[in-house]
Design a protein around this motif. Sequence first.
Motif, mmCIF file in Angstrom:
data_model
loop_
_atom_site.group_PDB
_atom_site.id
_atom_site.type_symbol
_atom_site.label_atom_id
_atom_site.label_comp_id
_atom_site.label_asym_id
_atom_site.label_seq_id
_atom_site.Cartn_x
_atom_site.Cartn_y
_atom_site.Cartn_z
ATOM 1 N N LEU A 434 4.421 30.646 32.560
ATOM 2 C CA LEU A 434 3.910 31.993 32.270
ATOM 3 C C LEU A 434 2.916 32.433 33.335
ATOM 4 C CD1 LEU A 434 3.247 32.056 28.404
ATOM 5 C CD2 LEU A 434 4.921 33.419 29.667
ATOM 6 N N ALA A 435 2.019 31.533 33.726
ATOM 7 C CA ALA A 435 0.994 31.871 34.724
ATOM 8 C C ALA A 435 1.632 32.215 36.063
ATOM 9 C CB ALA A 435 -0.001 30.728 34.870
ATOM 10 N N VAL A 436 2.605 31.425 36.497
ATOM 11 C CA VAL A 436 3.283 31.689 37.768
ATOM 12 C C VAL A 436 4.028 33.018 37.703
ATOM 13 C CG1 VAL A 436 5.101 30.900 39.327
ATOM 14 C CG2 VAL A 436 3.450 29.261 38.410
ATOM 15 N N GLU A 437 4.709 33.250 36.602
ATOM 16 C CA GLU A 437 5.441 34.513 36.428
ATOM 17 C C GLU A 437 4.505 35.712 36.537
ATOM 18 O OE1 GLU A 437 7.105 36.577 32.456
ATOM 19 O OE2 GLU A 437 8.125 34.696 32.940
ATOM 20 N N ARG A 438 3.349 35.632 35.907
ATOM 21 C CA ARG A 438 2.389 36.740 35.932
ATOM 22 C C ARG A 438 1.738 36.869 37.309
ATOM 23 N NH1 ARG A 438 -0.359 36.300 29.821
ATOM 24 N NH2 ARG A 438 1.653 36.312 28.734
ATOM 25 N N CYS A 439 1.513 35.749 37.959
ATOM 26 C CA CYS A 439 0.959 35.788 39.317
ATOM 27 C C CYS A 439 1.932 36.463 40.283
ATOM 28 C CB CYS A 439 0.643 34.366 39.774
ATOM 29 S SG CYS A 439 0.069 34.235 41.484
ATOM 30 N N VAL A 440 3.185 36.042 40.245
ATOM 31 C CA VAL A 440 4.205 36.609 41.121
ATOM 32 C C VAL A 440 4.347 38.104 40.870
ATOM 33 C CG1 VAL A 440 6.665 36.625 41.678
ATOM 34 C CG2 VAL A 440 5.461 34.445 41.378
ATOM 35 N N LYS A 441 4.378 38.504 39.621
ATOM 36 C CA LYS A 441 4.479 39.925 39.276
ATOM 37 C C LYS A 441 3.313 40.705 39.860
ATOM 38 C CE LYS A 441 4.600 43.049 35.265
ATOM 39 N NZ LYS A 441 4.556 43.120 33.771
ATOM 40 N N SER A 442 2.118 40.164 39.773
ATOM 41 C CA SER A 442 0.914 40.841 40.264
ATOM 42 C C SER A 442 0.937 40.971 41.784
ATOM 43 C CB SER A 442 -0.342 40.097 39.805
ATOM 44 O OG SER A 442 -0.360 39.955 38.396
ATOM 45 N N ILE A 443 1.344 39.904 42.470
ATOM 46 C CA ILE A 443 1.439 39.960 43.938
ATOM 47 C C ILE A 443 2.426 41.043 44.355
ATOM 48 C CG2 ILE A 443 2.223 38.682 45.976
ATOM 49 C CD1 ILE A 443 1.060 36.145 44.675
ATOM 50 N N ARG A 444 3.567 41.067 43.702
ATOM 51 C CA ARG A 444 4.597 42.032 44.076
ATOM 52 C C ARG A 444 4.163 43.468 43.800
ATOM 53 N NH1 ARG A 444 9.808 38.534 41.877
ATOM 54 N NH2 ARG A 444 10.034 37.270 43.772
ATOM 55 N N GLN A 445 3.364 43.652 42.762
ATOM 56 C CA GLN A 445 2.893 45.008 42.467
ATOM 57 C C GLN A 445 1.977 45.536 43.568
ATOM 58 O OE1 GLN A 445 2.141 43.849 38.055
ATOM 59 N NE2 GLN A 445 2.013 46.080 38.077
ATOM 60 N N ILE A 446 1.290 44.642 44.266
ATOM 61 C CA ILE A 446 0.384 45.060 45.335
ATOM 62 C C ILE A 446 1.048 44.978 46.716
ATOM 63 C CG2 ILE A 446 -1.803 44.564 46.500
ATOM 64 C CD1 ILE A 446 -2.111 45.845 43.719
ATOM 65 N N LEU A 447 1.772 43.888 46.969
ATOM 66 C CA LEU A 447 2.311 43.640 48.317
ATOM 67 C C LEU A 447 3.814 43.843 48.422
ATOM 68 C CD1 LEU A 447 0.262 40.421 49.203
ATOM 69 C CD2 LEU A 447 -0.020 42.709 50.174
ATOM 70 N N GLY A 448 4.478 44.088 47.313
ATOM 71 C CA GLY A 448 5.923 44.307 47.364
ATOM 72 C C GLY A 448 6.686 43.021 47.281
#
Length: 448
Positions: A434-448
Amino acid sequence: MEQISDLVRRDLVHIWHPCSQMKDYETLPPIVIKKAKGVWLYDEQDRAYIDIISSWWCNLLGHANERINRAITAQLENLEHVIFANFTHEGAIRLAERLREILPAKLNKFNFSDNGSSAVESALKMAFQFCYQSKKPEKTGFMCLDGGYHGETIGALSVGAMDLYAKIYKPMLMQTVRIKAPDCYRCAYNKSRDSCECECFESAKEAFRKHGKNTAAIIIEPLIQGAAGMKIYPALYLKKLRDICDEYDVLLIADEIATGFGRTGEMFAFGHTDVSPDIMVLSKGLSGGYMPFSITVTTQKIYDAFYDDYDKGKAFMHSHTYSGNPLGCAAANAVLDAFEQENVMQNAKKRAIFLNEILLSALSGHKNVGEVRSLGLINAIELVYDKSSKSELKGRVGYEIYKIALQNGLLLRPLGNVLYFNPPLNITEHECELAVERCVKSIRQILG
């Protein structure tokens, strides 16, 4: 900004939060946490957040841990605190005995404090006074590594080497010798982690050649420089440092506040080596993150230099009101009980492999992820502008990801533009996912 609650409004009227530019709170007000369990924090609207950074690296076995709760509750019924000068209690005695069994060789004398910075101050004063009382009055200086962080009291800042925290206070600080620290991601010798022979240790050699005769001690964060961006360096560096300290008669102080109690995959970071420091500083995970509590541990040789008739003036006149606090000792003994009875280290080692694998799988191909490095359950995600040149991103990208991650239910407080995971040792595989999934989602929202 959404409508703030009454508690947030009252907080902003009176409270000055740590390590914060309070103007940021105009757009990201404080989040009121009303309860916590395991890796989860719950705010006043019942929104859940994964505490993947262990609330500044101290929460070792999850929030509201039942074993630690019971231990503190039981202790509270009998003794909450007692002066530790000329008085003692069973919890402190038992804790010292148990730590002696798991600490590196020769560390057998325990000086109690109430927080990490205070324990570092104790270590520095202990080293200075030891040299003076051992007929080495010329040894008054200290060395540290660039990027080092050891707390924010004046002595601790002096032996830190991060201008973010220390630069403005420079006129107040004692002068220390800074040694260029290992930087394995941007290795000046173009070595890979596999081929490294710690060629960068040449900087330490040069510093000892120039200043070793006047140096009382060097203080280091073993294997991981935390505040510098979770920079991980080889155990070989510690062995070389031990050898050169012996050569120049310099004490080696290990700041294991952040690395102790299983964080690196061994009980202590020095457990990755066959050498031992002269002084070790413990806090954070020592009490499971429950109580402000710390210990400075040293050797019989150093202790003996202070042992004499009172009128000789050799006593270590250093104290803290809450030294040896029984509630802190109860929490620390409960932590050690958990290690002995719950297979904490074995499970954490398995989880460490799993967490690093899924982080690498999810992020190593991202155009702005330069490196995913790990030691134990600690993982650092170095964000860069360009992977080939390893050029740094401009601006507060990490902070923007942090803000988005909160919306996604993840507490991911960055170190500049380095994101990191440093979860409780008993995090589950599902919670890692869950933590990795949320981290990846957050990175992509900022950096694509």
